[in-house]
Design a protein around this motif. Structure first.
Motif, PDB file in Angstrom:
ATOM      1  N   GLY A 122       5.224  -6.976  12.638  1.00 44.35           N
ATOM      2  CA  GLY A 122       4.875  -8.088  11.753  1.00 44.35           C
ATOM      3  C   GLY A 122       4.650  -7.660  10.316  1.00 44.35           C
ATOM      4  O   GLY A 122       4.147  -8.448   9.509  1.00 44.35           O
ATOM      5  N   THR A 123       5.019  -6.436   9.986  1.00 46.95           N
ATOM      6  CA  THR A 123       4.786  -5.908   8.644  1.00 46.95           C
ATOM      7  C   THR A 123       5.847  -6.415   7.674  1.00 46.95           C
ATOM      8  O   THR A 123       7.035  -6.442   7.990  1.00 46.95           O
ATOM      9  N   THR A 124       5.424  -6.797   6.483  1.00 49.35           N
ATOM     10  CA  THR A 124       6.362  -7.277   5.466  1.00 49.35           C
ATOM     11  C   THR A 124       7.061  -6.098   4.808  1.00 49.35           C
ATOM     12  O   THR A 124       6.527  -4.970   4.781  1.00 49.35           O
ATOM     13  N   PRO A 125       8.246  -6.313   4.228  1.00 49.05           N
ATOM     14  CA  PRO A 125       8.931  -5.221   3.523  1.00 49.05           C
ATOM     15  C   PRO A 125       8.085  -4.593   2.423  1.00 49.05           C
ATOM     16  O   PRO A 125       8.116  -3.375   2.230  1.00 49.05           O
ATOM     17  N   LEU A 126       7.315  -5.426   1.698  1.00 56.12           N
ATOM     18  CA  LEU A 126       6.488  -4.875   0.629  1.00 56.12           C
ATOM     19  C   LEU A 126       5.429  -3.933   1.178  1.00 56.12           C
ATOM     20  O   LEU A 126       5.184  -2.856   0.615  1.00 56.12           O
ATOM     21  N   ASN A 127       4.802  -4.298   2.285  1.00 54.29           N
ATOM     22  CA  ASN A 127       3.781  -3.431   2.860  1.00 54.29           C
ATOM     23  C   ASN A 127       4.380  -2.210   3.545  1.00 54.29           C
ATOM     24  O   ASN A 127       3.722  -1.173   3.653  1.00 54.29           O
ATOM     25  N   MET A 128       5.626  -2.308   4.024  1.00 53.93           N
ATOM     26  CA  MET A 128       6.313  -1.110   4.515  1.00 53.93           C
ATOM     27  C   MET A 128       6.474  -0.098   3.388  1.00 53.93           C
ATOM     28  O   MET A 128       6.183   1.095   3.541  1.00 53.93           O
ATOM     29  N   TYR A 129       6.929  -0.595   2.244  1.00 53.40           N
ATOM     30  CA  TYR A 129       7.106   0.282   1.083  1.00 53.40           C
ATOM     31  C   TYR A 129       5.766   0.826   0.627  1.00 53.40           C
ATOM     32  O   TYR A 129       5.629   2.013   0.329  1.00 53.40           O
ATOM     33  N   ALA A 130       4.747  -0.048   0.563  1.00 53.66           N
ATOM     34  CA  ALA A 130       3.431   0.377   0.102  1.00 53.66           C
ATOM     35  C   ALA A 130       2.859   1.468   0.988  1.00 53.66           C
ATOM     36  O   ALA A 130       2.225   2.419   0.504  1.00 53.66           O
ATOM     37  N   ALA A 131       3.058   1.358   2.294  1.00 57.55           N
ATOM     38  CA  ALA A 131       2.543   2.370   3.212  1.00 57.55           C
ATOM     39  C   ALA A 131       3.226   3.716   2.973  1.00 57.55           C
ATOM     40  O   ALA A 131       2.578   4.772   3.006  1.00 57.55           O
ATOM     41  N   MET A 132       4.531   3.698   2.728  1.00 58.73           N
ATOM     42  CA  MET A 132       5.241   4.955   2.488  1.00 58.73           C
ATOM     43  C   MET A 132       4.802   5.607   1.181  1.00 58.73           C
ATOM     44  O   MET A 132       4.720   6.834   1.082  1.00 58.73           O
ATOM     45  N   VAL A 133       4.504   4.798   0.177  1.00 57.13           N
ATOM     46  CA  VAL A 133       4.179   5.335  -1.148  1.00 57.13           C
ATOM     47  C   VAL A 133       2.714   5.737  -1.263  1.00 57.13           C
ATOM     48  O   VAL A 133       2.378   6.751  -1.881  1.00 57.13           O
ATOM     49  N   THR A 134       1.813   4.964  -0.660  1.00 61.00           N
ATOM     50  CA  THR A 134       0.380   5.219  -0.831  1.00 61.00           C
ATOM     51  C   THR A 134      -0.241   6.014   0.304  1.00 61.00           C
ATOM     52  O   THR A 134      -1.325   6.580   0.139  1.00 61.00           O
ATOM     53  N   GLY A 135       0.389   6.051   1.477  1.00 63.90           N
ATOM     54  CA  GLY A 135      -0.150   6.830   2.588  1.00 63.90           C
ATOM     55  C   GLY A 135      -1.503   6.379   3.067  1.00 63.90           C
ATOM     56  O   GLY A 135      -2.475   7.137   3.040  1.00 63.90           O
ATOM     57  N   PRO A 136      -1.630   5.143   3.540  1.00 63.93           N
ATOM     58  CA  PRO A 136      -2.941   4.663   3.998  1.00 63.93           C
ATOM     59  C   PRO A 136      -3.348   5.291   5.326  1.00 63.93           C
ATOM     60  O   PRO A 136      -2.513   5.763   6.101  1.00 63.93           O
ATOM     61  N   GLN A 137      -4.655   5.284   5.574  1.00 70.75           N
ATOM     62  CA  GLN A 137      -5.228   5.791   6.824  1.00 70.75           C
ATOM     63  C   GLN A 137      -4.778   7.239   7.057  1.00 70.75           C
ATOM     64  O   GLN A 137      -5.014   8.099   6.233  1.00 70.75           O
TER      65      GLN A 137
END
Length: 266
Positions: free
Chosen positions: A183-198
């Protein structure tokens, strides 16, 4: 006298006539009012915007985030510093409901979002103005029109060990986990790759180029839009769930059939 009584009886109105006239009048009045209101709204100045400013974002941040992250983004014992995280990280954390944090734990779980898109953008703009960091990518990066096959290969190499080859997520150590990506949006997919959350590592352009990220996003969107071609996915957990299904239902059915045949023969 008889003729006079006859004239009076023919001129008498039905008791429902007055109610009908009142109803028609109310309908006409309401229709005219609604039409006039719509016309006024259509001709009114529509240039007014509801977009919030950086100052609005500052107020929202101080009211909802400063307790843990500090009034000046310096962090505290309860939350890390936000220097350099940028508006992209703010969008990821807040738009998925991970922030504000409900309680301390191994990691922040997803929960219902508490802010509107305008409020999230305002808080992100405030954080970006205080300590610049990663920002939003181009629309082309998020269009999911890259090479899905190349994206699948990159995903299996870099992401599948935690998120599962089908993006179904998986368990990590110490109560942590990699979330499902269905259910992840494309923007949050990109954000996760760039910011490295958790517990996720950061994939900058030296690790994965912008085109690589676009291909991975394309692959994940393809997974979201296409059901499992093999039927029941069983959680997309691979041979573990499939073997358990065969052991319980396959062998269980054989045992039940054997017992039935034996009882039938006796």
């Amino acid at each position: 006298m008889a003729q006079e009584k006859k004239r009076r009886s023919t001129g008498r109105r039905s008791p429902l006539a007055a109610a009908a006239l009142i109803g028609i009048g109310l309908l006409l009045t309401g229709g005219i009012y609604a039409g006039a209101s719509a016309a006024m709204a259509a001709t009114a100045d529509t240039t007014a915007t509801t977009a919030l400013t950086v100052d609005d974002g500052k107020k929202l941040f101080q009211a909802n985030c400063a307790t843990c992250h500090g009034l000046d983004l310096q962090g505290s014992q309860s939350g890390p510093s936000l220097f350099g995280v940028g508006e992209l990280s703010v969008h990821f954390q807040v738009s998925t409901g991970r922030m504000p944090l409900q309680m301390q734990g191994p990691q922040a779980p997803q929960k219902p979002v508490q802010f509107t898109d305008e409020q999230i953008a305002a808080m992100g703009a405030y954080v970006q103005s205080m300590a610049p960091g990663p920002t939003f990518p181009s629309d082309e990066t998020l269009d999911a029109k890259g090479d899905a096959a190349a994206g699948g290969e990159l995903f299996r190499i870099n992401c599948a060990m935690c998120h599962n080859v089908a993006g179904a997520g998986g368990a990590l150590t110490e109560g942590k986990y990699a979330p499902a990506l269905h259910g992840t949006t494309p923007l949050n997919m990109y954000a996760a790759m760039v910011t490295g959350p958790q517990n996720m590592p950061v994939f900058n352009d030296m690790n994965l180029t912008a085109e690589d990220k676009r291909d991975i996003i394309t692959y994940l969107v393809w997974l979201q839009d296409n059901e499992s071609p093999g039927g029941f996915s069983l959680g997309s957990l691979g041979p573990v769930s499939e073997g358990l299904f065969i052991w319980i239902f396959g062998i269980g059915s054989l045992i039940a059939l054997t017992v039935w045949i034996t009882a039938k023969s006796n």
